[in-house]
Design a protein around this motif. Structure first.
Motif, PDB file in Angstrom:
ATOM      1  N   ARG B 110       0.929  -1.234  -0.040  1.00  0.00           N
ATOM      2  CA  ARG B 110       0.053  -0.083  -0.010  1.00  0.00           C
ATOM      3  C   ARG B 110       1.005   1.190  -0.086  1.00  0.00           C
ATOM      4  O   ARG B 110       2.158   1.267   0.444  1.00  0.00           O
ATOM      5  N   LEU B 111       0.484   2.397  -0.500  1.00  0.00           N
ATOM      6  CA  LEU B 111       1.094   3.581  -0.348  1.00  0.00           C
ATOM      7  C   LEU B 111       1.396   3.772   0.973  1.00  0.00           C
ATOM      8  O   LEU B 111       0.423   4.108   1.826  1.00  0.00           O
ATOM      9  N   GLY B 118       5.994   4.590  -2.183  1.00  0.00           N
ATOM     10  CA  GLY B 118       5.293   5.550  -3.147  1.00  0.00           C
ATOM     11  C   GLY B 118       4.913   4.696  -4.369  1.00  0.00           C
ATOM     12  O   GLY B 118       4.701   3.444  -4.513  1.00  0.00           O
ATOM     13  N   PRO B 119       4.063   5.441  -5.216  1.00  0.00           N
ATOM     14  CA  PRO B 119       3.636   4.923  -6.289  1.00  0.00           C
ATOM     15  C   PRO B 119       4.588   4.050  -7.140  1.00  0.00           C
ATOM     16  O   PRO B 119       4.061   3.043  -7.748  1.00  0.00           O
ATOM     17  N   ASP B 120       5.691   4.470  -7.341  1.00  0.00           N
ATOM     18  CA  ASP B 120       6.937   3.637  -7.948  1.00  0.00           C
ATOM     19  C   ASP B 120       7.083   2.397  -7.605  1.00  0.00           C
ATOM     20  O   ASP B 120       7.335   1.366  -7.997  1.00  0.00           O
ATOM     21  N   GLU B 128      -1.389   1.406 -14.409  1.00  0.00           N
ATOM     22  CA  GLU B 128      -1.694   2.484 -15.376  1.00  0.00           C
ATOM     23  C   GLU B 128      -1.885   2.046 -16.745  1.00  0.00           C
ATOM     24  O   GLU B 128      -2.462   2.380 -17.808  1.00  0.00           O
ATOM     25  N   GLU B 150      -6.570   3.933   2.421  1.00  0.00           N
ATOM     26  CA  GLU B 150      -7.500   4.871   1.816  1.00  0.00           C
ATOM     27  C   GLU B 150      -6.655   5.854   1.144  1.00  0.00           C
ATOM     28  O   GLU B 150      -6.980   6.270  -0.088  1.00  0.00           O
ATOM     29  N   ALA B 151      -5.294   6.015   1.350  1.00  0.00           N
ATOM     30  CA  ALA B 151      -4.526   6.970   0.607  1.00  0.00           C
ATOM     31  C   ALA B 151      -4.187   6.208  -0.963  1.00  0.00           C
ATOM     32  O   ALA B 151      -4.351   7.095  -1.793  1.00  0.00           O
ATOM     33  N   THR B 152      -4.003   4.914  -0.612  1.00  0.00           N
ATOM     34  CA  THR B 152      -4.049   4.294  -2.096  1.00  0.00           C
ATOM     35  C   THR B 152      -5.172   4.210  -2.803  1.00  0.00           C
ATOM     36  O   THR B 152      -5.103   4.574  -3.976  1.00  0.00           O
ATOM     37  N   TYR B 154      -7.567   6.491  -3.000  1.00  0.00           N
ATOM     38  CA  TYR B 154      -7.666   7.859  -3.234  1.00  0.00           C
ATOM     39  C   TYR B 154      -6.702   8.083  -4.669  1.00  0.00           C
ATOM     40  O   TYR B 154      -7.058   8.715  -5.807  1.00  0.00           O
ATOM     41  N   TYR B 155      -5.599   7.576  -4.458  1.00  0.00           N
ATOM     42  CA  TYR B 155      -4.605   8.057  -5.564  1.00  0.00           C
ATOM     43  C   TYR B 155      -4.856   7.199  -6.877  1.00  0.00           C
ATOM     44  O   TYR B 155      -5.114   7.556  -7.967  1.00  0.00           O
ATOM     45  N   HIS B 158      -7.768   8.854  -8.636  1.00  0.00           N
ATOM     46  CA  HIS B 158      -7.311   9.645  -9.575  1.00  0.00           C
ATOM     47  C   HIS B 158      -6.844   9.175 -10.826  1.00  0.00           C
ATOM     48  O   HIS B 158      -6.898   9.686 -11.839  1.00  0.00           O
ATOM     49  N   LEU B 159      -5.867   8.234 -10.725  1.00  0.00           N
ATOM     50  CA  LEU B 159      -5.699   7.611 -12.020  1.00  0.00           C
ATOM     51  C   LEU B 159      -6.500   6.970 -12.780  1.00  0.00           C
ATOM     52  O   LEU B 159      -6.388   7.446 -14.039  1.00  0.00           O
ATOM     53  N   LYS B 162      -8.180   9.878 -14.925  1.00  0.00           N
ATOM     54  CA  LYS B 162      -7.357  10.279 -16.059  1.00  0.00           C
ATOM     55  C   LYS B 162      -7.737   9.503 -17.238  1.00  0.00           C
ATOM     56  O   LYS B 162      -7.746  10.041 -18.320  1.00  0.00           O
TER      57      LYS B 162
END
Lengths: 248, 199
Positions: B110-111, B118-120, B128, B150-152, B154-155, B158-159, B162
């Protein structure tokens, strides 16, 4: 070492990590005892009643005991303070937690930092809730303003306050029409080619940010100060948040 | 004396299992050697083969001995519905419940900015890429209900935005057979906020 018993101490969890099958090790930022490591036994179970409480950014009242460095959680209750970070504010919460972890040491109480931290979380909660805002800031800018204020207060309370009251060379008061150079170890120096405006310095002294220029310059200054005091050790959250912001 | 030699080594090795301490490891070792040598043989063979063959599925990154796992390769599954989970065991639990007919994507974590994840580090670029292929229409974010989860979510939402994908988060609330009296205030407030109209 003697047995420590602490009852109903207000605190926030800064970070938690899993320990064994069903336990958690918590880093709790308490009001009167600073950062304490607490072991919460058996909370990661299906029927656990405290699992929903033991999360970062929740105002808690913790009781713990123990002789060693790692204390044992005996009781935890929620405090009636509403902090609920969502979206963008949640990421900022991680950043604030890392700042606290880096600048406040274990067992070193900072009640004023605790109060600021609580206010910061409440403001971050509010920023994400409100639709209208007074200064015409976007939520991102409002969040930035909250963070800058927290950083300024944090530095002040732990004895690393910024030297921005006077010009470091001439000791003249800050002129809002002038430009300044800023150095974390020396303070501000007036210079025609300075990168920071006098208005921003004044805004930092007053702790009120009303325009985007002041915010971006204050960000530059605070970054400078924090990097200086961390002596080259980067903040983990900053790099990751930068990546996340790129996407959002 | 028993702590030395092959037997001691076996007991110590068994301790690497979760929830197994020296005492349980000792019982296991003695049981396998005294009473069920055949079982021990099977266990060691299966373990070896599993270690050798089980890898991550190329599509969903779950654990499988195939290049593309059965779920991802199945024609009866809805390939346009993607469920994002943290670990293979989460996907397994959802699969056991047998109501989800889409496919999975496993994050393997998880983030967690405080741990430097992080995402990477999560390999979200892979997710993606999958969004970019256009085969997915909807994603369900089934990460844990922790701040990192939750943070994961949310991210990733958003992806998804897009790529104009519909993203939803799993609901939180009162468990089946749960009594309100015993529910913590956080869950209860979530349950009230996410209430449903009765038709």
């Amino acid at each position: 070492m003697t047995e420590t018993v602490v009852e109903c101490q207000p605190g926030f969890i800064l970070h938690h990590r899993r320990y064994r099958e069903t336990s958690l090790i918590l880093e709790v930022f308490t009001r009167d005892y600073g950062i304490i490591s607490i072991l919460a036994k058996g909370v990661r179970k299906a029927k656990s009643r405290t699992a929903g409480l033991l999360l970062p950014f929740k105002a808690l009242s913790v009781s713990y005991c123990g002789k060693a460095e790692l204390k044992t959680l005996t009781q935890v209750e929620a405090q009636p303070i509403h902090t609920d970070l969502t979206g963008l504010a949640l990421y900022c919460g991680f950043y604030v937690n890392e700042l606290i972890g880096r600048f406040c040491h274990k067992h070193d109480p900072h009640p004023e930092v605790y109060a600021d931290y609580r206010d910061c979380l409440m403001q971050l909660t509010r920023v994400m809730r409100e639709t209208e805002n007074p200064a015409g800031f976007t939520p991102l800018l409002q969040v930035e303003a909250v963070l800058r204020l927290f950083e300024l207060n944090l530095m002040q309370h732990i004895g690393l306050a910024l030297l921005t009251e006077y010009d470091a060379h001439t000791e003249a008061p800050i002129n809002t029409d002038a430009q300044y150079f800023f150095q974390a170890e020396r303070g501000v120096i007036e210079h025609v080619a300075g990168t920071v405006s006098g208005k921003t310095i004044q805004a930092i002294n007053d702790k009120v940010f009303t325009d985007t220029q002041a915010l971006s310059e204050a960000k530059y200054i605070m970054r400078n100060v924090i990097n200086f005091h961390l002596q080259g050790k980067p903040l983990k959250t900053r790099a990751i948040l930068a990546k996340i912001y790129q996407q959002l | 004396m028993l702590n030395k030699g092959l037997l001691g080594q076996l007991i110590q090795t068994l301790c690497c299992l979760p929830g197994v301490g020296p005492k349980s490891a000792q019982r296991m070792a003695f049981y396998l050697l005294q009473r069920d040598r055949q079982g021990a043989q099977r266990l060691s063979n299966t373990l070896l083969t599993a270690l050798e063959k089980i890898q991550h599925c190329q599509h969903c990154r779950t654990l499988t001995e195939l290049t593309v796992c059965e779920i991802c390769a199945s024609s009866s599954r809805d390939q346009s519905l993607l469920c994002v989970v943290e670990t293979p065991s989460d996907a397994w639990v959802v699969e056991q419940a047998a109501f989800f007919k889409g496919v999975y994507f496993i994050l393997h974590g998880r983030l967690s900015p405080l741990d430097g994840i992080g995402p990477d580090e999560l390999g979200l670029d892979l997710l993606e890429q999958r969004f970019a292929t256009g085969s997915i229409k909807e994603i369900i974010l089934a990460t844990n209900s922790t701040v990192e989860g939750e943070a994961t979510a949310y991210y990733i939402s958003h992806l998804a935005k897009k790529y104009q994908l519909q993203a939803s988060r799993i609901a939180q609330g009162v468990p089946i057979g749960g009594e309100l009296e015993f529910i913590d205030s956080g869950t209860l407030s979530q349950a009230f906020m996410g209430r449903k109209n009765l038709d």
